[in-house]
Design an enzyme around this catalytic site. Sequence first.
Site, mmCIF file in Angstrom:
data_model
loop_
_atom_site.group_PDB
_atom_site.id
_atom_site.type_symbol
_atom_site.label_atom_id
_atom_site.label_comp_id
_atom_site.label_asym_id
_atom_site.label_seq_id
_atom_site.Cartn_x
_atom_site.Cartn_y
_atom_site.Cartn_z
ATOM 1 N N GLN A 1 0.811 -1.213 0.000
ATOM 2 C CA GLN A 1 0.000 0.000 0.000
ATOM 3 C C GLN A 1 0.847 1.268 0.000
ATOM 4 O O GLN A 1 0.321 2.371 -0.164
ATOM 5 C CB GLN A 1 -0.937 0.004 1.203
ATOM 6 C CG GLN A 1 -0.236 0.162 2.547
ATOM 7 C CD GLN A 1 -1.182 0.016 3.724
ATOM 8 O OE1 GLN A 1 -1.526 -1.079 4.122
ATOM 9 N NE2 GLN A 1 -1.597 1.157 4.281
ATOM 10 N N CYS B 1 -5.061 0.093 3.882
ATOM 11 C CA CYS B 1 -4.906 -1.314 4.267
ATOM 12 C C CYS B 1 -6.222 -2.080 4.180
ATOM 13 O O CYS B 1 -6.259 -3.242 3.778
ATOM 14 C CB CYS B 1 -4.337 -1.413 5.673
ATOM 15 S SG CYS B 1 -5.460 -0.798 6.956
ATOM 16 N N HIS C 1 -5.396 -0.978 11.800
ATOM 17 C CA HIS C 1 -4.848 -1.568 10.577
ATOM 18 C C HIS C 1 -5.578 -2.865 10.255
ATOM 19 O O HIS C 1 -5.928 -3.627 11.162
ATOM 20 C CB HIS C 1 -3.357 -1.839 10.787
ATOM 21 C CG HIS C 1 -2.615 -2.271 9.556
ATOM 22 N ND1 HIS C 1 -2.540 -1.505 8.417
ATOM 23 C CD2 HIS C 1 -1.897 -3.403 9.288
ATOM 24 C CE1 HIS C 1 -1.799 -2.135 7.509
ATOM 25 N NE2 HIS C 1 -1.411 -3.294 8.016
ATOM 26 N N ASN D 1 0.317 -9.193 5.290
ATOM 27 C CA ASN D 1 0.238 -7.743 5.438
ATOM 28 C C ASN D 1 0.260 -7.101 4.047
ATOM 29 O O ASN D 1 0.349 -7.786 3.028
ATOM 30 C CB ASN D 1 1.392 -7.240 6.301
ATOM 31 C CG ASN D 1 1.071 -5.943 7.012
ATOM 32 O OD1 ASN D 1 0.149 -5.209 6.639
ATOM 33 N ND2 ASN D 1 1.832 -5.635 8.054
#
Length: 447
Positions: A64, A70, A364, A385
């Site tokens: 990102q 996110c 997040h 992630n």
Amino acid sequence: MSKEISAENLKAYAEDFADLPKSNATANTVAHNGILASSRNLASDVAMTPNFSVEIDTGAVANQKQSGRCWMFAALNTMRHPLQDEFKLKGFELSQNYTNFWDKFEKSNWFYENVIATADLPLGDRKVDFLMATPQQDGGQWDMLCALIEKYGLVPKDVMPETYNSSKSAELNSTLNTKLRHDAVALRALVAAKKSAAEIDAAKEDMLSEVYRLLVFTLGKPPVKFDWEYTDDDKVYHREAGLTPQTFFKKYVGWNLEDYLSMINSPTADKPYNHVYTVDLLGNVVGGRQVRHLNLKIDDFKQLAIKQLQAGETVWFGSDVGKSSDRQLGVMDTNVYQKSDLLDLDLSMSKAERLDHGESLMTHAMVITGVDLVNGQPTKWKVENSWGEKVGHKGYFVMSDAWFDEFVYQVVINKKFLSDDLKKVVADEHDNPTVLKPWDPMGALAL
């Protein structure tokens, strides 16, 4: 009654420090290395090895970059995982910039509508202040992404690629928020002058046209119809002509988004378990999908995530990623640092106390792609992630089960995994959820 700090107090504090075992050695260590490095726990590294009894292969991670998207990346990752396998497209990504464009456009309209709705409230009112503090931002929640897809569909990343402003969003956010606040002044003035609804709506339409212009300048123009060419992993060329974002989503993703529901774990007194909640002023698409959360006990919460993983499907989740985590090594563990032992301080708080007192909230969103079960119980979780491959294990993190208990607040689950009792709660309260205040921690946006 107030009481100042006296010279006697200061002398006592200094004596307390001097009496602390190895106080000077600790002071030297912390001063030179910082709190985190000085308290880093080697045992956590040993416990958080990236091995899992249940694991879904999802390929390379996305990035990102310098943006707070996110929640978008995580949601689109859950959708691209099965797409990659079915159509043999290793490394394929859906366009995060496409959903980003429509999110900012819809958030602008959402802001305008709420400015008009609260225009009779004075400046300084907490709700008005809440709106003006951040007219729009990059962050969001699962249901907000679903609202965008249901209205606008999806496109491949190569059809609407990233731009400077999507990957590094500070300049766009600052400019757009200035414009939105400028427009808020005008809209409040129109309401104060008792202008007609038609006049106010016309002014808002002009404002939205200008927002659209700004977004095209910075993010590019979203496609209405497109041709898509790709070569699959078997080196077979494919071409699809005349696709729309809606037909692409239907053919290549094909999810019924109504099947996917947000579960939260908020053990605070104001949110009894097994009830559905929403948050005032939280959303992006006017007339679109409402944000809804079913609050569950932590054990029920985790078992649903495990069921979904065992069925071969990844899990979108929201957490407070900055707590007890080593970003570079990709470890999220309540034992990763031993700050209390190092500093001789009691820093303990319950999950409910952290939520109630502003110590923690969802910051997040990521994707759970695996879990390590020992005697049927989770010990650690594998996390995809969206910070690129230079952190963690090529972008993947390891999350301890204890960290999950304390800092995971939201998971998205296919309703087929819910018990009949929970399905009934969702059905009964779907149209009449309990409404939380705009500033409730369950309204936090993942960045």
